[in-house]
Scaffold this motif. Sequence first.
Motif, short mmCIF file in Angstrom:
data_model
loop_
_atom_site.label_atom_id
_atom_site.label_comp_id
_atom_site.label_asym_id
_atom_site.label_seq_id
_atom_site.Cartn_x
_atom_site.Cartn_y
_atom_site.Cartn_z
N ILE A 159 2.68 -8.80 3.31
CA ILE A 159 1.52 -8.15 2.70
C ILE A 159 0.40 -7.93 3.35
N THR A 160 0.10 -6.78 3.56
CA THR A 160 -1.22 -6.51 4.33
C THR A 160 -2.60 -6.36 3.53
N PHE A 161 -3.64 -7.25 3.79
CA PHE A 161 -4.76 -7.25 3.09
C PHE A 161 -5.80 -6.82 3.80
N SER A 162 -6.77 -5.86 2.99
CA SER A 162 -7.74 -5.23 3.47
C SER A 162 -8.85 -5.08 2.15
N ARG B 247 4.20 -1.74 -4.56
CA ARG B 247 4.03 -1.76 -3.28
C ARG B 247 2.41 -2.00 -3.05
N THR B 248 1.62 -1.39 -3.96
CA THR B 248 0.19 -1.68 -3.75
C THR B 248 -0.36 -2.20 -4.99
N ARG C 152 -2.72 -12.60 -8.21
CA ARG C 152 -2.61 -10.95 -8.44
C ARG C 152 -1.78 -10.44 -7.25
N ALA C 153 -2.21 -10.90 -6.17
CA ALA C 153 -1.56 -10.45 -4.65
C ALA C 153 -0.10 -10.44 -4.70
N GLY C 154 0.25 -11.64 -5.49
CA GLY C 154 1.67 -11.87 -5.65
C GLY C 154 2.73 -11.03 -6.16
N GLY D 254 4.34 -5.11 1.13
CA GLY D 254 3.40 -4.72 0.25
C GLY D 254 2.06 -4.77 0.77
N ARG D 255 0.92 -3.96 0.23
CA ARG D 255 -0.37 -4.20 0.60
C ARG D 255 -1.39 -4.45 -0.57
#
Length: 593
Positions: A411-414, A536-537, A553-555, A564-565
Amino acid sequence: MVSFFNEICFRCRIGNGIFSNPVLVTPISWQSTRGYVRRAPRNGFSKQKKYEKSKKLMKYTKPARMLLSKSVIAPSDAQRSRWSHDDFRRQKSVVKEFTERQGTTPYLVGPPNAGGFSVLKSIDYEDRLPLNATVARLSSFESLRLLPIVRNALYGRALRQLDEKRPTAIQALAIKRIMSLPPPTVRLAQQGLLAKEDETDEEYYERRRYRKNLHKMKVKLKSYLLAAETGSGKTLAYLLPLVSMLKEEELQNAPAVWELPERPYIRSVILVPTAELVQQILAVVKDMCHDIKLASAGLSQETTRGVADNIRKKQIDILVATPVPLLKLLHRTDWNILEDCRKIVVDEADSLMDRSFKNETQEILDAPLRLETLVFCSATIPKTFDRTLAKKYPSMERIIAPHLHQVPRRITFSTVDTAARPFFNDKRKALAETLYNLDRSDTDPGKLKRIVVFVNHRESVPGLVEYLNGLKFHAVGVTRDNSLEERSSLMREFIRPTPRLEEVNNLNVVTGAVKTLRVLVTTDIFSRGIDMQSVRTIILYDVPFSSIDLIHRAGRTGRMGRRGRVILLATKGELKPWLRGLATTINRGYALV
């Protein structure tokens, strides 16, 4: 204390001769960085004259006699109240704890100075290393003690869509530890409850008398805690040992361990916090039990009175339920319907053991007379939850995955600073621009893109949905105000596999101007346990209240090894220093605290 601090600063600056050219200092507020600032020389004073005057003053004036006004020395009432406030003390203790932990275990880098955001129990790096070696040895389900009928149902139904059928870290660890108990026949032989060929009459009657009173005797409770990152297959981690033990008792005909009564009974219970999780887990249970031949049922807030009363008349092997309806059914029944329950699983245990469900959950756990196996399962271990378990179940065996409290590496976090141009602290504009960029991106080419937007308060959902639909996005909102049927129909599109764009017309959904996106705006009602394989997002419209909410939430994306991102929108007031470094912390694979 402030006067002493000012005196020390004056001594250090002038009395000890740190500055070769002493300068006048002016006291400022105690909240500033050092308490004193250097004043520039006034006009008309040369450096030589200023040096001579300072030297003359130092000759006849003692630094300890420097006087300050009472407004500087004495703190105000607002300052005193802030010093004594619990939040201020708690934040200072959190910062101190993080600083000490960072020096000892640099692997666990969490958000510093985060106050109430950091509420998770830290797991030492040294405790994670041995688990990797154990997981590496258990690389297949054949190396785990499962019945062949359970393994066939696993391959043919639960994992039929996966090309590589191998256990995850938490599945390998949990099945190995929970199934380490000997089979029922071995336990019966150890207890002397199996018939012998040369058994005498006295031994026979003694064994029958012991078996008759067996249900009145207390058994030793085995309790476990399963903790792993989101999307790691925790449902199968506790479900496979559960169905294997239930079927093993049935196949080996162990009436002394499991005395099947003539009246209705419930052999095991799986507790979950929401009705959506009841439906999701019950679907997996029924699918596997179709081959294993075990009876199952579901009970939630949306279950009708007639269906709930019908559960009391059945013989159920696995009951998936939420706490409140099960407790109402327990109180409405003449006898204890959980009297014969031997195994209980508490899924999303950190939620069910908090102050919202703690009393109801604990009353259900105390209802069975001969509870043998108790399993708590969670993706996070808050500090309060950890203290509760340590106090209530001191001998609990903890099965923790190596990557607990980490956002999956795929998972890419920004973070998006909405204070910058062209948003100027307008989150709605930032959200719309993010959605337009996702529409033009090359991810999932030719497929429908599903996006979930999380907000902190359900009152924000209708206005945000109306705004997105006004921009020709196809957006829907789901909160607790919707009925279960409405929530299920709206969620169905985000749970099913991702279709191609040419198949969209068969989905019977309204198509907006942006044809490749489907947006779901919701709260934390769908942040726990819901398996959104096609999402995916994830967009965090509001900054989560704590690291627990952030992980859950990110999971919802990046499940079971998928990519995912996660995009966090933050205004100028929300973008604190620790939040700026959160993306680096997560993307490097560090655990949150």
